[in-house]
Design an enzyme around this catalytic site. Sequence first.
Site, short mmCIF file in Angstrom:
data_model
loop_
_atom_site.label_atom_id
_atom_site.label_comp_id
_atom_site.label_asym_id
_atom_site.label_seq_id
_atom_site.Cartn_x
_atom_site.Cartn_y
_atom_site.Cartn_z
N ASP A 158 -12.40 2.96 -7.07
CA ASP A 158 -11.94 3.40 -5.74
C ASP A 158 -13.01 4.19 -5.00
O ASP A 158 -12.71 5.09 -4.22
CB ASP A 158 -10.64 4.21 -5.82
CG ASP A 158 -9.85 4.16 -4.52
OD1 ASP A 158 -10.24 3.41 -3.61
OD2 ASP A 158 -8.83 4.86 -4.41
N HIS A 179 0.88 -1.17 0.00
CA HIS A 179 0.00 0.00 0.00
C HIS A 179 0.92 1.22 0.00
O HIS A 179 1.83 1.30 -0.83
CB HIS A 179 -0.97 -0.04 1.18
CG HIS A 179 -2.06 0.99 1.07
ND1 HIS A 179 -2.15 2.07 1.91
CD2 HIS A 179 -3.07 1.12 0.18
CE1 HIS A 179 -3.19 2.82 1.56
NE2 HIS A 179 -3.76 2.27 0.51
#
Length: 419
Positions: free
Chosen positions: A358, A161
């Site tokens: 997203d 991430h």
Amino acid sequence: MDGTTRGTQPDDDSPQARAALALRRTPVVDGHNDLPVALRARTGGSVEGLDAHRPELHTDLPRLRAGGVGAQFWSVYVPSDLPEPEAAVATLEQLDLTHRLIAHYPDRLRAAVTADQAEAAIADGRIASLLGIEGGHSLASSLGVLRAYARLGVRYVTLTHNHNTPWADSATDAPGVGGLSAQGLAVVAELNRIGVLVDLSHTAESTQRAALAAAGAPVIFSHSSCRAVTGHPRNVSDEVLALLPGNGGVVQLTFVPDFVSTEAAAWRAALAAERTRLGLPEQPWSWPRHPAPGEDPAAVAAETAAAFAAGPGAPPPPELQRWLDANPRPEATAAQVADHVERAREIAGLDHIGLGGDFDGVDRLPVDLPDVSGYPVLLGELAARGWSVGELEALTGRNVLRVLREAETRATEPLWPRG
């Protein structure tokens, strides 16, 4: 998803009619939606009420249907700065939340781990629900943990991430191991062996190149856009996009304003510089805790809301507010997202593109793509630029389902039943 008439146009050849036909024939298979973390923060993990309009969220079941979503990879994100053992526990909590979400709406959602199961769910009028882990920190550097996640239905793992893992470099951290270490290559090999997709969103270009060189199955970028259009480190370079055909993978273009709009990205950087100039600290966001046994999720949600209101949600100080008033935040648009889609098509090819919105993972979205009902707007924009129905279908879902099926086929020891 019968391919016998792909490429033909409807009697009404308007862009909107082409978009609508493409969505009827091949609904969207979206690569990344952060509803699980939004529910953790806003409801303490309760999954109630999503069959009605939820204006505080980007996602609810009616808007998913209105947007033509047929399959969704739900992200089970946990912060990458958590210590790895804590990240593993939090990931299990988020997997539990997502399984509860799917089970709570059996007439709308259906769990899927294979391409055949996803297609069967879509054919039955359900939204196929797949799981993706957003960051290798969730593995706690353990292949046993990875295999346990796979047995719980996880179908992709994003290698990093925002922070490096001990074995892979992130796009938004200082270089660590120079891409993938030997341990990182072993993670990629194990993902391929058990049929879990390697997701390269969030990773450094060095990591992407190493993974593409080593991968024995197609990879995905679950939610990324094109660096040649917007120079953001989270976007994918033309050089890496050009490698996708050789691997067979797919880049799923995202809607995040900072990634799709040069103006939005510049505004964000200017805001950060102004905060630094004013000596203002970074706005902390505390990971919402999970309800303790017997604790009311609503009480935990209220605690989280109060902490947000006192921290990131607090009004800016006057000196920063003056800057904000003088520098309005630019809006991104569906047309800018379409620019990224077309660039990815130009470099990687039509067979290597998809969508990864997203939603519920960012605070702002393009003005004309404000929630999950907006996919027809983007497809209409592309149709107005000359895309055929068949070309739109490749983007909406055909390519991603192919990648999912090919990863299954190449797996030598899948941890879920085939078919």
